[in-house]
Design a protein around this motif. Structure first.
Motif, mmCIF file in Angstrom:
data_model
loop_
_atom_site.group_PDB
_atom_site.id
_atom_site.type_symbol
_atom_site.label_atom_id
_atom_site.label_comp_id
_atom_site.label_asym_id
_atom_site.label_seq_id
_atom_site.Cartn_x
_atom_site.Cartn_y
_atom_site.Cartn_z
ATOM 1 N N LYS A 199 24.516 29.971 75.856
ATOM 2 C CA LYS A 199 25.400 29.727 77.180
ATOM 3 C C LYS A 199 25.639 30.797 77.637
ATOM 4 N N GLY A 203 34.379 24.799 84.935
ATOM 5 C CA GLY A 203 34.132 25.108 83.057
ATOM 6 C C GLY A 203 33.313 24.598 82.240
ATOM 7 N N ASP A 218 30.400 25.301 78.933
ATOM 8 C CA ASP A 218 30.011 25.165 78.279
ATOM 9 C C ASP A 218 29.967 23.596 77.015
HETATM 10 MG MG MG Z 1 33.637 29.385 82.089
#
Ligand code: MG
Ligand code: ASP
Length: 468
Positions: free
Chosen positions: A8, A211, A214
């Motif tokens: 990632k 976020g 992830d």
């Molecule tokens: Mg991030």
């Protein structure tokens, strides 16, 4: 499968043409060792914020700001594309980017007319960042001679309809992942998958929370049975402290899941525990690496194995916190004071970072973000009106701005005297500790210090860090 690697790349790792060149080189190198490589991408740095800002402006009645932002996004993506791929190779990506920005314009118009953006609309709008970066990265890989194909994870990750914080249905997702990705892998292409997004069974786009890419990496890692998941970011893995505060901070080669959870809770910018738990539990290897220093230090996250070596591993400061104290001799032995206190706090929607109660039961103190202090004090005065009138509770007070300094290390519980060492280090640095709490896991100790002492406290405690 044991020959599958999921990588990632975060926002800064796809944030510019030079960054994407690094991504290409890293992918090429990984392919030498791994027959199956899957790339997950974030939006280019700052793009999700820009999209959501556009939506907010539209909701406030302004359409010119979102239009201007769309033009900035178009210019940035196209300029990056121009640097990385020739005219023909860039054509597909350019068309996708144009289409999405057209949709962004239409949605912002709708939001302005309605005067509000629903969580559902915000998820669709926020998804455009990854849906633009994936074709862009795909074009760059293809142009560099690495056959790649963009994959919109809304076709793969099946989630509930909790917009802005959706949870995947792992069985349905694993089935779709096989269906969509296996043919690409079999054809020797690198799937470049949008992080952050999914869709309900009915096909409505959702996001996994800010976020969330992830989380996407973990979801794909588990769905495809990957042997390893590598999170590429812009720092050398997880550090012993913020290097801006402690110049001699260094990378932690190994960190347990519980340690990373404590760090995330106390404000360190590391992986969110919820998002990586599935990978760690499956015992797939999880690495945090630096895109801009690929051969440099990196961190491996391991399950909690009860055999954590070392004592203090990392120290963080969580700023902008205030201590609230309830005090009164009449509190002694009265059941339910703590329950009522935290119920009242919860009603204000405030989250409590740390709690400590004196064993005499004559005071309870806890820490909340400073901007919430006034509302919390009011809620407590309301809840305890009677006790205050009777002087069972003498006072409800709040401190000036403070910081919670958290010392993390799974090995601390096997190390006698660690608290003593921490206190003498702080004492030598002249730092006064206002409150202390030990995490129930015994893997962290938190200390509250004055805001002005936070850096000195972190530096003092950092002298106790052992990384090996
Ligand atoms: Mg991030
Ligand atoms: N682009 C999304 C965000 O900024 C997801 C991510 O980058 O992880 O929150």
């Amino acid at each position: 499968m044991s020959n599958t690697l999921v990588m990632k790349f975060g926002g800064t790792s796809v944030g510019s043409a030079p960054a994407i060149r690094q991504l290409v080189a890293i992918t090429r190198a990984a392919q030498a060792d791994w027959p199956r490589v899957i790339v997950i991408v974030s939006a280019m740095s700052g793009v999700t914020d820009t999209l959501l800002k556009g939506a907010a402006q539209a909701a406030a009645g302004d359409e010119s700001v979102p239009d201007r932002l769309a033009e900035q996004l178009r210019a940035r993506h196209n300029a990056t594309l121009d640097e990385l791929a020739g005219e023909g190779q860039a054509a597909d990506a350019r068309a996708v980017i144009d289409g999405l920005l057209g949709e962004f314009h239409a949605l912002c118009h709708a939001v302005r007319v309605l005067g509000e953006a629903s969580p559902r609309a915000l998820d669709t709008i926020a998804s455009f960042g990854e849906r633009m970066s994936a074709p862009l990265v795909t074009a760059a890989l293809n142009a560099a001679g690495l056959p790649a194909a963009a994959v919109d994870s809304a076709r793969v990750v099946v989630t509930d309809a909790v917009y802005q914080s959706a949870t995947p249905d792992m069985d349905a997702t694993a089935a779709r992942a096989a269906e969509v990705l296996e043919p690409l892998l079999a054809a020797g292409r690198v799937p470049v998958v949008t992080g952050f997004i999914g869709a309900t069974p009915a096909g409505v786009v959702t996001t996994l929370g800010r976020g969330g890419s992830d989380f996407s990496a973990a979801i794909f890692g588990v769905a495809l049975g990957a042997a390893e998941v590598w999170i590429w970011t812009d720092v050398n893995g997880v550090m012993t402290a913020d290097p801006r505060i402690v110049p001699e901070a260094r990378t932690l080669p190994v960190l347990t899941f519980r340690e990373i959870s404590e760090l995330a809770f106390y404000g360190a910018k590391v992986l969110h525990p919820k998002t990586i738990r599935p990978v760690v539990e499956r015992r797939a290897a999880l690495w945090v690496k630096n895109t801009f220093n690929p051969g440099g230090p990196a961190t491996r996250v391991i399950p909690d194995n009860g055999h954590a070596a070392g004592s203090v591993r990392s120290v963080t400061a969580f700023r902008g916190q205030c201590i609230l104290t309830l005090e009164g001799r009449g509190m002694l032995g009265i059941p339910g004071i703590a329950a009522r206190t935290f119920a009242a706090v919860a009603r204000t929607g405030t989250s409590v970072a740390m709690i400590s109660q004196a064993s005499s039961e004559q005071s309870i103190c806890f820490v909340v973000p400073c901007p919430s202090t006034a509302a919390v004090v009011r809620a407590l005065e309301d809840e305890f009106r009677l006790e205050l009138a009777r002087r069972d509770i003498d006072s409800i007070t709040s401190s000036p701005e403070s910081a919670v300094v958290t010392v993390v290390g799974a090995g601390m519980k096997h190390t006698p005297g660690i608290a003593g060492k921490i206190f003498s280090a702080l004492g030598q640095a002249g730092v006064n500790v206002a409150a202390i709490a030990q995490g129930s896991s015994e893997c962290s100790i938190s200390l509250v210090v004055a805001a002005a002492d936070a850096d000195a406290a972190v530096r003092a405690v950092h002298t106790l860090v052992q990384t090996d």
